[in-house]
Design a protein around this motif. Structure first.
Motif, mmCIF file in Angstrom:
data_model
loop_
_atom_site.group_PDB
_atom_site.id
_atom_site.type_symbol
_atom_site.label_atom_id
_atom_site.label_comp_id
_atom_site.label_asym_id
_atom_site.label_seq_id
_atom_site.Cartn_x
_atom_site.Cartn_y
_atom_site.Cartn_z
ATOM 1 N N VAL B 73 19.934 19.374 19.431
ATOM 2 C CA VAL B 73 20.816 18.465 18.553
ATOM 3 C C VAL B 73 20.174 18.413 17.154
ATOM 4 O O VAL B 73 20.822 18.224 16.094
ATOM 5 N N ILE B 74 18.716 18.317 17.141
ATOM 6 C CA ILE B 74 18.095 17.964 15.574
ATOM 7 C C ILE B 74 18.401 19.436 15.093
ATOM 8 O O ILE B 74 18.762 19.257 13.694
ATOM 9 N N GLY B 75 18.596 20.641 15.555
ATOM 10 C CA GLY B 75 18.809 21.824 14.867
ATOM 11 C C GLY B 75 20.247 21.716 14.223
ATOM 12 O O GLY B 75 20.402 21.863 13.155
ATOM 13 N N GLY B 76 20.911 21.459 15.153
ATOM 14 C CA GLY B 76 22.539 21.340 14.751
ATOM 15 C C GLY B 76 22.659 20.073 13.524
ATOM 16 O O GLY B 76 23.257 20.399 12.711
ATOM 17 N N LEU B 77 21.752 18.850 13.688
ATOM 18 C CA LEU B 77 21.907 18.162 12.699
ATOM 19 C C LEU B 77 21.197 18.735 11.480
ATOM 20 O O LEU B 77 21.774 18.048 10.265
ATOM 21 N N GLY B 78 20.227 19.406 11.455
ATOM 22 C CA GLY B 78 19.565 19.618 10.374
ATOM 23 C C GLY B 78 20.345 20.630 9.739
ATOM 24 O O GLY B 78 20.451 20.514 8.509
ATOM 25 N N VAL B 79 20.942 21.412 10.248
ATOM 26 C CA VAL B 79 21.763 22.615 9.473
ATOM 27 C C VAL B 79 23.022 21.791 8.685
ATOM 28 O O VAL B 79 23.369 21.953 7.557
ATOM 29 N N GLY B 80 23.548 20.708 9.546
ATOM 30 C CA GLY B 80 24.641 20.132 8.999
ATOM 31 C C GLY B 80 24.315 19.288 7.626
ATOM 32 O O GLY B 80 24.900 19.261 6.721
ATOM 33 N N LEU B 81 22.988 18.634 7.702
ATOM 34 C CA LEU B 81 22.618 17.843 6.592
ATOM 35 C C LEU B 81 21.857 18.651 5.259
ATOM 36 O O LEU B 81 22.191 18.457 4.226
ATOM 37 N N ALA B 82 21.548 19.951 5.959
ATOM 38 C CA ALA B 82 21.169 20.822 4.837
ATOM 39 C C ALA B 82 22.404 21.108 4.138
ATOM 40 O O ALA B 82 22.484 21.471 2.721
ATOM 41 N N TYR B 83 23.700 21.353 4.553
ATOM 42 C CA TYR B 83 24.767 21.660 4.223
ATOM 43 C C TYR B 83 25.141 20.546 3.115
ATOM 44 O O TYR B 83 25.562 21.052 1.928
ATOM 45 N N LEU B 84 24.961 19.281 3.612
ATOM 46 C CA LEU B 84 25.671 18.302 2.722
ATOM 47 C C LEU B 84 24.561 18.236 1.566
ATOM 48 O O LEU B 84 24.831 17.928 0.593
ATOM 49 N N ALA B 85 23.250 18.522 1.733
ATOM 50 C CA ALA B 85 22.302 18.739 0.658
ATOM 51 C C ALA B 85 22.841 19.606 -0.393
ATOM 52 O O ALA B 85 22.587 19.499 -1.812
ATOM 53 N N THR B 86 23.042 20.859 0.200
ATOM 54 C CA THR B 86 23.618 21.801 -0.980
ATOM 55 C C THR B 86 24.737 21.457 -1.598
ATOM 56 O O THR B 86 24.894 21.920 -2.678
ATOM 57 N N ARG B 87 25.583 20.538 -1.184
ATOM 58 C CA ARG B 87 26.735 20.083 -1.838
ATOM 59 C C ARG B 87 26.451 19.177 -2.920
ATOM 60 O O ARG B 87 27.106 19.064 -3.893
ATOM 61 N N SER B 88 25.400 18.371 -2.516
ATOM 62 C CA SER B 88 24.885 17.612 -3.666
ATOM 63 C C SER B 88 24.214 18.067 -4.857
ATOM 64 O O SER B 88 23.574 19.214 -4.739
ATOM 65 N N SER B 89 24.285 17.424 -6.221
ATOM 66 C CA SER B 89 23.585 17.923 -7.336
ATOM 67 C C SER B 89 22.025 17.873 -6.893
ATOM 68 O O SER B 89 21.537 16.918 -6.345
ATOM 69 N N VAL B 90 21.469 18.707 -7.762
ATOM 70 C CA VAL B 90 19.759 18.739 -7.621
ATOM 71 C C VAL B 90 19.353 17.532 -8.427
ATOM 72 O O VAL B 90 18.451 17.031 -7.613
ATOM 73 N N ASP B 91 20.099 17.163 -9.177
ATOM 74 C CA ASP B 91 19.461 15.929 -9.991
ATOM 75 C C ASP B 91 19.438 14.525 -8.939
ATOM 76 O O ASP B 91 18.526 13.961 -8.753
ATOM 77 N N ASN B 92 20.683 14.517 -8.206
ATOM 78 C CA ASN B 92 21.034 13.560 -7.312
ATOM 79 C C ASN B 92 19.845 13.656 -6.129
ATOM 80 O O ASN B 92 19.070 12.594 -5.751
ATOM 81 N N LEU B 93 19.553 14.761 -5.746
ATOM 82 C CA LEU B 93 18.633 15.051 -4.713
ATOM 83 C C LEU B 93 17.337 14.702 -5.256
ATOM 84 O O LEU B 93 16.525 14.113 -4.568
ATOM 85 N N GLU B 94 16.752 15.221 -6.368
ATOM 86 C CA GLU B 94 15.476 14.586 -7.101
ATOM 87 C C GLU B 94 15.355 13.090 -7.021
ATOM 88 O O GLU B 94 14.312 12.682 -6.779
ATOM 89 N N ILE B 95 16.525 12.252 -7.190
ATOM 90 C CA ILE B 95 16.623 10.994 -7.088
ATOM 91 C C ILE B 95 16.102 10.212 -5.722
ATOM 92 O O ILE B 95 15.259 9.743 -5.538
ATOM 93 N N ALA B 96 17.121 10.945 -4.968
ATOM 94 C CA ALA B 96 16.984 10.373 -3.575
ATOM 95 C C ALA B 96 15.789 10.701 -2.803
ATOM 96 O O ALA B 96 15.242 9.922 -1.852
ATOM 97 N N PHE B 97 15.380 11.993 -2.988
ATOM 98 C CA PHE B 97 14.145 12.266 -1.838
ATOM 99 C C PHE B 97 13.045 12.329 -3.029
ATOM 100 O O PHE B 97 12.394 13.608 -2.990
ATOM 101 N N THR B 98 12.560 11.355 -3.657
ATOM 102 C CA THR B 98 11.241 11.391 -4.407
ATOM 103 C C THR B 98 10.392 11.161 -3.311
ATOM 104 O O THR B 98 10.127 9.789 -2.969
ATOM 105 N N TRP B 99 9.623 12.165 -2.871
ATOM 106 C CA TRP B 99 8.776 12.037 -1.485
ATOM 107 C C TRP B 99 7.880 10.853 -1.774
ATOM 108 O O TRP B 99 7.515 10.110 -0.782
ATOM 109 N N SER B 100 7.265 10.855 -2.969
ATOM 110 C CA SER B 100 6.131 9.712 -2.981
ATOM 111 C C SER B 100 6.577 8.395 -2.943
ATOM 112 O O SER B 100 6.155 7.438 -2.290
#
Lengths: 416, 409
Positions: B73-100
């Motif tokens: 299930v997590i594998g399936g979810l992971g690739v699905g979410l990864a697809y969504l992430a590649t659709r998003s702009s890098v800028d937005n990803l940088e904002i949403a996933f500021t790990w610190s």
């Protein structure tokens, strides 16, 4: 293949009893019922309201005035001041119809908790099931256009609303039956998921948000009344002003159905057997898991019915604020506990809490007692009802002080 | 499932561990699409997800059904979410996933859960189910900020909140120990009561106004030296994630360690556990079952209230009716998922906290592109809790006598 493991253990499910006492609340209920009958329930209610009065007094208000304000707000004075008066332009008559409207909702909400209770399950998820019922009923009622005849439209809306509640509770039922996840945790999580889902649906840009010109900005759905006029007919009052509708009789019918199903059908027998002692029921050949699922689904159906009948009966719409303010499922717990999860008890307790709910909010004269205080007061009274009912021993003990040295009053009825 | 003929191999590469590895691979398939790696095409995530599915399938086939299906299930979810992430702009990803900042927010959200779950552990280890954690937290939240407002010091505020939580816990203890009430019902009553008491007191004491601004707040612990750790990226990350956490968060970690030692390494803890596992036996050897249970339940109220006080005094500096928003119940889920052990529930509290912080970040970043996402994302912690509770049960072992009133003989 792996060897069969031990049966799944519920997170907090009690292990098989050592002493042969009933292991579940439902089991304890049945024993207590033989002992005190209606007396502990009445004492419970009185004690809770008395303690509420103490709180009012401590906070510097007059409890007598506050309670009289709440009673008048609930229109209970209709009985002695205006009995027979059906003109809703009269304040106490109007308040009384409003109390009966809330009673209708709380009967279903109480049954939603009571049915699961009789199976030994604690359905705290009434709120979530109600919320899902609201979403589906609004969707059917306000967004299906007016192709269907109004009567059929209402029936379909109510059925689907009830199904939505049943499905939502069924998730908890399946989790309980298959992996043994405790229904208290799962239903609370489902409550919050439903809360956010409904807030999304009715909220800004959501799929069920207002489409009528000039009202696009409000986080409220379209009206059932505007699109199709598919509503439950009213019999007391005017439909523009929250009138009492025929759903009230559906609630009474639901009480009868509840009694018949529990006491006169195989399903009811099995549900009660599982509720009294799941191990014994399993030993007797009853499929405990099936009954867990069914009891939860039927409970959720009642909560969904409460929602559908509210939407088609008098609310006609829902908004994010309504969803956030919903406490129907929690009131249902107090109703079911005070009513001992019996049909008659739930009916009477629903009236008490219906009166309390309207009498402490809209009906209450702000000059007499601040409704925001009173609203919280009704939470406290609910809490105390639940607390005292959970500890029937206390009430029974107070009631029969003569059996002072008896170790455990509930042993008395069992002939051990 | 584990064959006796090959004990050595089985002890290192068990089907269960393969399943867990699958879960990790599945999570990785999403992670590599996020900052800092930013994989922009789906080949690598898909490969990782496929590996996760293979590992999961093997584990499931070998009888580790939960771990196996979890990995799939997590594998399936992971690739699905990864697809969504590649659709998003890098800028937005940088904002949403500021790990610190995600991690710093995770600790903020996790702290009430950590305190709440420690409370749950003490209570349940002694044999008393405590559904009322939510209510005790709420008491701590309101009376904590009330105390901080009236006394002008966050320390006394938090202490007053903790005392209020202990008091309401005493009610729960009395009803479930001496009156032998059903503990689930009594706990629910505690929740309603607290909702009413805090709401009533809030209206009575503050009327229409909110808690005044400028209430004494729990200070943050500034760890400047983290910023200077080379290389710069690591230093920035460490400082962002750990350098400005509230004092109560660090105390929370300390409490986890103390609770672990107290429960598993001291005579007191042994007595506590004995009361939860076999109260009759404990009674026979002279342990006061009632006394121990009272102590544990009141302690659980005090701890839960500390978590609540952190919410009001430490995070938002105000109070709203029903402020805890189901966190007490999530804390309880962390107790169950963490197998009634402090470090286990710490892990799950952090996981749930991460869901909260991720939901917040995602909602804020993408609410312009997806209408209502900020609301919808609010579900995330609850959905994950539901899944985890459903997934771990049967693998978790509650104290044997939990939920059963004990009658002295």
């Amino acid at each position: 293949m792996s060897e069969p493991g031990p049966p799944p253990v519920g997170s907090t499910a009690p292990p098989p009893p050592e002493t042969g006492e009933p292991t579940t609340t439902a089991g304890r209920y049945q024993v207590m019922q033989k002992l005190g009958g209606v007396v502990p329930a009445v004492l419970t209610g009185i004690l809770a309201f008395f303690m509420g009065g103490v709180v009012i007094a401590i906070s510097g208000h007059n409890p007598i005035d506050a309670y009289r304000g709440i009673l008048d707000g609930a229109g209970i004075n209709w009985f002695w001041a205006h009995l027979g008066n059906t003109d809703v332009l009269d304040l106490s008559t109007f308040n009384f119809t409003q109390t009966l409207l809330r009673t209708t909702t709380f009967v279903f909400a109480g049954l939603a908790v009571a049915f699961a209770f009789r199976c030994g399950l604690f359905n705290i998820g009434g709120n979530g099931q109600y919320t899902m019922g609201v979403v589906v009923s609004v969707w059917v009622g306000a967004y299906w256009g007016n192709a269907l005849p109004n009567g059929l439209h209402v029936v379909i809306g109510i059925v689907l609303g009830a199904l939505a509640g049943a499905l939502w509770a069924g998730i908890a039922g399946i989790l309980k039956a298959t992996v043994g996840a405790h229904e208290v945790i799962t239903t609370i999580m489902l409550n919050w998921i439903a809360y956010y889902f409904a807030s999304y649906c009715f909220g800004q840009g959501g799929p069920l948000q207002n489409t009528q010109p000039g009202r696009e900005a409000a986080p409220i759905s379209d009206d059932v009344l505007d699109t199709s006029h598919a509503i439950i007919p009213v019999f007391w009052g005017d439909e523009g002003f929250q009138a009492l509708h025929y759903g009230f009789f559906l609630a009474i019918a639901a009480l009868v159905v509840f009694w018949i199903v529990l006491n006169r059908t195989t399903l009811g027998y099995e549900v009660r057997a599982v509720g009294f002692n799941p191990d014994a029921a399993a030993y007797g050949g009853i499929n405990v898991k099936k009954n867990y699922f069914l009891a939860m689904a039927i409970s959720g159906m009642f909560a969904g019915l409460a929602a559908a009948i509210d939407i088609f009966g008098w609310k006609y719409r829902a908004g994010t604020l309504d969803i956030q303010a919903t406490t129907v499922g929690y009131v249902g717990i107090a109703v079911a506990l005070l009513g001992r999860s019996t049909a008659v008890g739930v009916g009477l307790a629903a009236f008490v809490f219906g009166a309390l709910d309207y009498g402490t909010t809209r009906g209450l004269d702000p000059e007499v007692f601040d409704p925001t205080l009173a609203g919280n007061l009704s939470y406290m009274i609910q809490g105390m009802v639940v607390l005292f009912v959970g500890a029937d021993i206390l009430i029974l003990y107070l009631w029969s002080l003569r059996r002072k040295r008896f170790a455990s009053p509930r042993m008395a009825g069992r002939g051990v | 499932m584990t064959s006796i003929a090959e004990p050595v191999r089985a002890s290192i590469v068990t089907p269960f561990r393969i399943g867990v590895a699958g879960v990790i691979l599945g999570a990785l398939s999403f992670w590599i699409a996020l900052p800092p790696l930013h994989t922009r095409n789906l080949v690598a995530p898909a490969l990782l997800a496929a590996a996760a599915a293979v590992a999961g399938g093997y584990a499931a086939w070998q009888g580790e059904v939960r771990a196996g299906w979890g990995a799939i299930v997590i594998g399936g979810l992971g690739v699905g979410l990864a697809y969504l992430a590649t659709r998003s702009s890098v800028d937005n990803l940088e904002i949403a996933f500021t790990w610190s900042s995600l991690i710093a927010a995770m600790f903020v959200f996790a702290t009430p859960l950590i305190y709440g779950s420690l409370g749950g552990i003490f209570s349940e280890r002694s044999g008393i189910v405590n559904i009322g954690i939510e209510g005790m937290m709420l008491m701590g939240a309101f009376w904590g900020i009330w105390g901080a407002d009236k006394t002008g010091s966050w320390i006394t505020g938090v202490l007053i909140g903790m005392a209020a939580g202990g008091l309401i816990a005493l009610v729960h203890a009395f009803f479930s120990i001496h009156l032998r009430a059903d503990q689930i019902i009594s706990g629910t009553a505690i929740y309603f009561l607290s909702l009413g008491i805090t709401g009533y007191a809030f209206v009575q004491l503050y009327g229409d106004k909110n808690i005044p601004a400028g209430v004494s707040e729990i200070p943050r612990l500034q760890l400047r030296f983290l910023d200077h750790i080379p290389p710069d990226a690591v230093g920035d990350f460490l400082y962002g994630a750990f350098g400005r956490l509230s004092l109560m968060i660090w105390i929370g970690f300390l409490c986890v360690v103390i609770a672990h030692v107290a429960i598993f390494k001291t005579p007191l803890g042994l007595r506590l556990r004995a009361c939860g596992e076999h109260p009759r036996a404990a009674d026979t050897v002279g342990i006061s079952v009632y006394g121990t249970r009272y102590f544990a339940v009141v302690l659980s109220g005090v701890l839960a209230a500390a978590g609540g006080a952190f919410l009001s005094v430490g995070v938002v500096s105000s109070f709203t009716e029903g402020q805890t928003g189901g966190r007490g119940f999530i804390a309880l889920a962390a107790v169950i998922a963490g197998n009634w052990r402090p470090f286990g529930s710490l892990f799950f509290a952090c996981l749930f906290g991460f869901c909260y912080s991720l939901a917040l970040q995602l909602g804020n970043t993408y609410r312009d592109s997806v209408a209502g996402l900020d609301v919808l994302a609010g579900m995330l912690p609850y959905v994950i809790t539901l899944i985890i509770v459903a997934g771990v049960i049967g693998k978790s072992y509650p104290p044997a006598a939990v939920g059963r009133p004990y009658t002295k003989q």
